[in-house]
Design a protein around this motif. Structure first.
Motif, short mmCIF file in Angstrom:
data_model
loop_
_atom_site.label_atom_id
_atom_site.label_comp_id
_atom_site.label_asym_id
_atom_site.label_seq_id
_atom_site.Cartn_x
_atom_site.Cartn_y
_atom_site.Cartn_z
N ALA A 330 -18.61 2.74 -19.60
CA ALA A 330 -19.85 2.14 -20.11
C ALA A 330 -20.33 2.89 -21.34
O ALA A 330 -20.71 2.29 -22.36
CB ALA A 330 -20.93 2.18 -19.02
N ILE A 331 -20.30 4.23 -21.29
CA ILE A 331 -20.72 5.03 -22.44
C ILE A 331 -19.77 4.80 -23.63
O ILE A 331 -20.22 4.64 -24.77
CB ILE A 331 -20.80 6.52 -22.06
N LYS A 332 -18.48 4.74 -23.33
CA LYS A 332 -17.50 4.49 -24.40
C LYS A 332 -17.70 3.11 -25.01
O LYS A 332 -17.62 2.93 -26.24
CB LYS A 332 -16.09 4.63 -23.84
N GLU A 333 -18.01 2.12 -24.15
CA GLU A 333 -18.20 0.74 -24.61
C GLU A 333 -19.37 0.62 -25.57
O GLU A 333 -19.30 -0.11 -26.57
CB GLU A 333 -18.42 -0.17 -23.39
N HIS A 334 -20.45 1.37 -25.31
CA HIS A 334 -21.67 1.19 -26.10
C HIS A 334 -21.91 2.27 -27.14
O HIS A 334 -22.81 2.13 -27.97
CB HIS A 334 -22.88 1.10 -25.15
N THR A 335 -21.11 3.35 -27.12
CA THR A 335 -21.26 4.39 -28.15
C THR A 335 -19.99 4.64 -28.93
O THR A 335 -20.03 5.26 -30.00
CB THR A 335 -21.71 5.73 -27.52
N VAL A 350 -22.82 15.52 -28.71
CA VAL A 350 -22.84 14.05 -28.65
C VAL A 350 -24.28 13.54 -28.72
O VAL A 350 -24.57 12.56 -29.44
CB VAL A 350 -22.16 13.56 -27.35
N CYS A 351 -25.19 14.21 -28.02
CA CYS A 351 -26.60 13.80 -28.05
C CYS A 351 -27.15 13.89 -29.48
O CYS A 351 -27.86 12.99 -29.95
CB CYS A 351 -27.43 14.65 -27.10
N PHE A 372 -26.44 7.83 -21.09
CA PHE A 372 -26.33 6.50 -20.50
C PHE A 372 -27.67 5.76 -20.57
O PHE A 372 -27.72 4.58 -20.92
CB PHE A 372 -25.88 6.61 -19.04
N GLY A 373 -28.76 6.47 -20.23
CA GLY A 373 -30.07 5.83 -20.23
C GLY A 373 -30.48 5.33 -21.60
O GLY A 373 -31.04 4.24 -21.74
N GLU A 374 -30.20 6.12 -22.64
CA GLU A 374 -30.62 5.76 -23.99
C GLU A 374 -29.75 4.66 -24.60
O GLU A 374 -30.25 3.79 -25.32
CB GLU A 374 -30.58 7.00 -24.89
#
Length: 502
Positions: A330-335, A350-351, A372-374
Motif C-alpha cells: 500500500a505504501i509503495k503503491e501510493h508513494t 522517508v518522512c 501510511f496514515g498521511e
C-alpha cells in the motif's frame, strides 16, 4: 435561574391556571395507550364498522382552531397523526372550560396530551383520530423551535450543531431524521449480535476500571480508587481480558465495550466511544477476514435493505469479498517507496522526503503508521483489508508464518478511515513478554501511548492459549457508515462537549 422569556412566563402562568382549575399538569396515573400513529395509518380500513376505538398520547405539535371545532397534529414515538377535536364532543355537559379555556388558551405547542376516540377519514382523505376525551399529561414550559417555511425558505430551523448536540432532546423532537439514525444504530447492534450468536459465540462483560491500561496504544484517563488507595484507568480496550477468557476455555467471546481514550476530538473521534471486540479460538486472521466481510454485508442488508450506502459523494458497497493489500505494498503503491527492511533512521528520511512532520521520539512502528496514515489511508474508499503489518506496529500480534519481520494483522479501511483491526493473536508468552519490554523502552523514550507490561496477562498465556483470532470494530464509525453520516457526533446521542458558556 436565568430570567424568563415572555413565552416561558406565559407558560408558567398557564401552568398555575391549570392547577387553579383542579387540573394536574403532571398527573401520576398510568395513561392506557393502546395504539400508535404508524400502525393506526397502516391498519385503517374505510369498511371497518364500528370505527376502531384508540387511545393515543404524544406532543401537541400544531393546531387550527375553528370555533367549536379544531384540528391538531399529535406526535408520538412513531410519527404524527391528525386529531379532530370538537368542543361538544370532549365537553358534553354545560361546562365547556376543557375546550374554551384549557384547549384554546392554556395548552401550548410541545405539551403532552392523551386522546381517546376513534379513527376515521376526513373529506380530504386524511386518516384522523376523532377525539372524545382529552387529558393533559405534561405541560411544556420551554417553547420548541418551530420551523416556519415562507416562499420555500425555512426559518427558525434547529440546525446549529452546537445546539443540536448539546440539546439532543430538542433535536430529536424537531428534526425527525435524527431519530431514524439512532433507530438504525440499534439495528446495527442487533444484526451483529444475531450474527455472533448464531455462530455460537458468547457475549460477556469485562472491567471498565483497570489497574493496567492494556490492549491498545492510547493515552488513558486516570482515576483513584479510595477504598483500595490505588490509581485506576478507564479502559482503552478490553482485549487482554477477553483473551484471558479464551485461556479459561471459552471458544468464542465478544463484548460491546465503552472505551475511553484521553486524546483529541474531531469529526471522527470522541474520547468516549463504543468498540466491539471478538475472539475465537482455533482461527487465524485469514478466517477473520472472511468472517468480517460476511458480517458487514449482512449488517448493511439488515439495516438498509441493500449492500450499498451513499456517504457524501461516495457510494460504498459492502458486498463481499473485499480487496486485500499488504501494508508495504500500500505504501509503495501510493508513494513509490519500498520501506521493507528499512531501519528507524531510513524511515525518518522517508518522512522528510514525503514532507511528513514527525515527533523525534517516535519509534519505527509509529513512523510507518505516520507514512501510511498521511499518504495511503484516505485513498481506500471501498472496503479494503490492509494486511501484514510490520512487527514494530503490532505488539499483541503473532509473527507472520512466512516472514518474521511482519505480523498476521489486518485493518479494514472504508471511506478513507480505519473501521476494524484484527490479528492472529500472539499466544507465545515469552514472545509476548519481550514485546511488552520493547513497549516499555518506547515509553521511556517519551511515547506516552506505549503499552505497560501486564504481568498477569503474561501469566495467563503461560497456562496456554490456543491459536486465536481477534477483531475489534469501532461501532460509532460503523453506524456512521451505515447511516451515511460524516461526523461521529451525529451518531452519538450525547457527544462530549465543552462546558456551556454562561
Amino acid at each position: 435561574m436565568n430570567e424568563l422569556s415572555e413565552q416561558e412566563a406565559i407558560r408558567r402562568a398557564s401552568l398555575q391556571k391549570l392547577r387553579d382549575m383542579g387540573i394536574e399538569p403532571y398527573p401520576a396515573a398510568l395513561y392506557p395507550v393502546d395504539a400508535y400513529t404508524d400502525e393506526i395509518k397502516a391498519n385503517f380500513s374505510d369498511e371497518q364498522q364500528p370505527p376502531r376505538p384508540v387511545t393515543i398520547a404524544g406532543r401537541l405539535m400544531s393546531r387550527r382552531i375553528m370555533g367549536k371545532a379544531s384540528f391538531i397534529e399529535l406526535m408520538d414515538s412513531r410519527g404524527r397523526i391528525q386529531v379532530y377535536v370538537s368542543r361538544d364532543e370532549i365537553c358534553p355537559g354545560e361546562d365547556k372550560d376543557m375546550y374554551n379555556v384549557v384547549f384554546k388558551k392554556l395548552l401550548d405547542i410541545g405539551d403532552f396530551i392523551g386522546i381517546k376516540g376513534f379513527v376515521f377519514r376526513t373529506q380530504t382523505g386524511e386518516i384522523t383520530v376523532h377525539a372524545q376525551e382529552l387529558t393533559v399529561l405534561s405541560k411544556s414550559l420551554h417553547p420548541l423551535p418551530i420551523v416556519k417555511v415562507k416562499d420555500g425558505v425555512a426559518y427558525d430551523a434547529f440546525e446549529d450543531p452546537e445546539q443540536r448536540y448539546r440539546q439532543r432532546y430538542v433535536d430529536l423532537v424537531v428534526n425527525p431524521g435524527v431519530k431514524d439514525i439512532f433507530l438504525k444504530r440499534t439495528k446495527v447492534y442487533n444484526s451483529m449480535r444475531e450474527y455472533f450468536n448464531q455462530a455460537g459465540y458468547i457475549e460477556v462483560e469485562t472491567p471498565i476500571l483497570q489497574s493496567i491500561p492494556g490492549g491498545a496504544s492510547a493515552r488513558p484517563f486516570i482515576t483513584h480508587h479510595n477504598a483500595l488507595d490505588i490509581p485506576l484507568y478507564l479502559r482503552i480496550a478490553d482485549e487482554l481480558y477477553l483473551k484471558r477468557l479464551i485461556v479459561g476455555g471459552f471458544e468464542g467471546v465478544y463484548e460491546f465495550s465503552k472505551n475511553f481514550r484521553n486524546e483529541g476530538m474531531d469529526r471522527n473521534h470522541n474520547p468516549e466511544f463504543t468498540c466491539m471486540e471478538i475472539y475465537v479460538a482455533y482461527k487465524d486472521y485469514n478466517w477473520m477476514m472472511d468472517f468480517t466481510e460476511k458480517m458487514l454485508e449482512k449488517i448493511c442488508l439488515d439495516v438498509n435493505g441493500t449492500t450499498e450506502v451513499k456517504i457524501g459523494d461516495n457510494v460504498i458497497n459492502f458486498k463481499a469479498p473485499y480487496r486485500r493489500v499488504t501494508m508495504i505494498d500500500a505504501i509503495k503503491e501510493h508513494t513509490g517507496i519500498d520501506i521493507s527492511g528499512m531501519d528507524e533512521d531510513q524511515l525518518r528520511d522517508v518522512c522528510r522526503q514525503l514532507d511528513i512532520d514527525v515527533d523525534p521520539k517516535l519509534g519505527k512502528g509509529k513512523l510507518i503508521d505516520e507514512i501510511f496514515g498521511e499518504k495511503c489511508e484516505g485513498k481506500y474508499i471501498q472496503p479494503t483489508f490492509i494486511i501484514d503489518y510490520p512487527i514494530e506496529m503490532s505488539p499483541l500480534t503473532k509473527k507472520h508464518r512466512n516472514n518474521p519481520e511482519l505480523t498476521e494483522r489486518f485493518e479494514l479501511m472504508v471511506n478513507g478511515k480505519e473501521l476494524a483491526n484484527a490479528y492472529s493473536e500472539l499466544n507465545d508468552p515469552i514472545d509476548q513478554y519481550e514485546r511488552f519490554v520493547e513497549q516499555m523502552r518506547l515509553g521511556e523514550k517519551g511515547d506516552d501511548e506505549a503499552m505497560i507490561i501486564d504481568q498477569d496477562f503474561v501469566r495467563a498465556l503461560e497456562y496456554g492459549m490456543p491459536p486465536t483470532s481477534g477483531m475489534g470494530i469501532g461501532m460509532d464509525r460503523l453506524v456512521m457508515l451505515m447511516t451515511g453520516q460524516t461526523a461521529i457526533q451525529e451518531v452519538l446521542l450525547f457527544p462530549q462537549m465543552r462546558p456551556e458558556k454562561k
